[in-house]
Design an enzyme around this catalytic site. Structure first.
Site, PDB file in Angstrom:
ATOM      1  N   TYR A  39     -23.943   5.994 -92.179  1.00  0.00           N
ATOM      2  CA  TYR A  39     -24.691   6.321 -91.207  1.00  0.00           C
ATOM      3  C   TYR A  39     -25.536   5.199 -90.573  1.00  0.00           C
ATOM      4  O   TYR A  39     -26.178   5.661 -89.545  1.00  0.00           O
ATOM      5  CB  TYR A  39     -25.634   7.584 -91.554  1.00  0.00           C
ATOM      6  CG  TYR A  39     -24.591   8.611 -91.863  1.00  0.00           C
ATOM      7  CD1 TYR A  39     -23.719   9.246 -91.000  1.00  0.00           C
ATOM      8  CD2 TYR A  39     -24.714   9.250 -93.128  1.00  0.00           C
ATOM      9  CE1 TYR A  39     -22.855  10.432 -91.593  1.00  0.00           C
ATOM     10  CE2 TYR A  39     -23.885  10.130 -93.546  1.00  0.00           C
ATOM     11  CZ  TYR A  39     -22.929  10.690 -92.777  1.00  0.00           C
ATOM     12  OH  TYR A  39     -22.123  11.671 -93.261  1.00  0.00           O
ATOM     13  N   HIS A 115     -20.067  12.102 -83.344  1.00  0.00           N
ATOM     14  CA  HIS A 115     -20.190  11.646 -84.762  1.00  0.00           C
ATOM     15  C   HIS A 115     -20.669  10.289 -84.895  1.00  0.00           C
ATOM     16  O   HIS A 115     -20.329   9.543 -84.072  1.00  0.00           O
ATOM     17  CB  HIS A 115     -18.807  11.906 -85.741  1.00  0.00           C
ATOM     18  CG  HIS A 115     -18.171  13.207 -85.546  1.00  0.00           C
ATOM     19  ND1 HIS A 115     -18.871  14.137 -86.432  1.00  0.00           N
ATOM     20  CD2 HIS A 115     -17.272  14.001 -84.956  1.00  0.00           C
ATOM     21  CE1 HIS A 115     -18.272  15.317 -85.979  1.00  0.00           C
ATOM     22  NE2 HIS A 115     -17.509  15.247 -85.224  1.00  0.00           N
ATOM     23  N   SER A 117     -20.266   8.258 -87.974  1.00  0.00           N
ATOM     24  CA  SER A 117     -19.346   7.695 -88.410  1.00  0.00           C
ATOM     25  C   SER A 117     -18.003   7.947 -87.655  1.00  0.00           C
ATOM     26  O   SER A 117     -17.917   8.925 -86.813  1.00  0.00           O
ATOM     27  CB  SER A 117     -19.254   8.149 -89.866  1.00  0.00           C
ATOM     28  OG  SER A 117     -18.860   9.401 -89.994  1.00  0.00           O
TER      29      SER A 117
END
Length: 159
Positions: A39, A115, A117
């Site tokens: 992240y 998101h 990732s």
């Protein structure tokens, strides 16, 4: 509107500008402190606060919850308050929550799935998004800049 104690009310849009909700699910408040290899090391909370402050084309509200029901309540609250779009990072609920998918399907607001990732590059159980079929679009894999891209899409949708 819900009176659930897990819910901090959303501000009522009053500026005449579009209102956009950035909604974050479980564990995302810890971004910058956990799993930096996935992240990144930039803390998400101050990053999003700065993004909201610097956005002049819309009013941006940001909420976090580890609780599935609270995320659902925020979706309905955003619609009730006439927000124009929701940017949603459902975290792990992306892959498990039929209830969240049903709530997205039930509201008229465009929801943008985001998101940090790239789920398709991770564990196989993350390859399926239960919410994606009901979202207007998905942005993934660009680190926390994914939120900037989602905000640009939300602004386009609110015009």
């Amino acid at each position: 509107m819900s009176t659930n104690s897990l819910i901090e009310p959303l501000p009522t849009p009053t500026t005449g500008q579009p209102a956009i909700l950035i909604l974050n699910g479980p564990n995302l408040i810890q971004v910058g402190q956990r799993e930096a290899e996935i992240y990144g090391s930039t803390p998400l909370v101050p990053y999003l606060e700065q993004l909201a402050r610097e956005t002049t084309e819309a009013t941006v509200a940001i909420r976090y919850s580890h609780y599935e029901g609270a995320l659902i309540e925020y979706l309905y609250m955003a619609q009730e308050l006439s927000y124009q779009a929701v940017i949603l990072n459902a975290g792990g609920y992306t892959h498990t929550s039929v209830a969240l998918a049903d709530a997205i399907r039930a509201i008229a607001l465009p929801v943008i799935e985001v998101h940090i990732s790239q789920p398709l590059a991770r564990e196989s159980y993350r390859h399926t998004s239960l919410i994606a079929p009901y979202c207007r679009g998905s942005i993934a894999g660009f680190g926390i800049v994914s939120y900037d891209l989602a905000l640009q899409a939300a602004l386009q949708l609110s015009r």
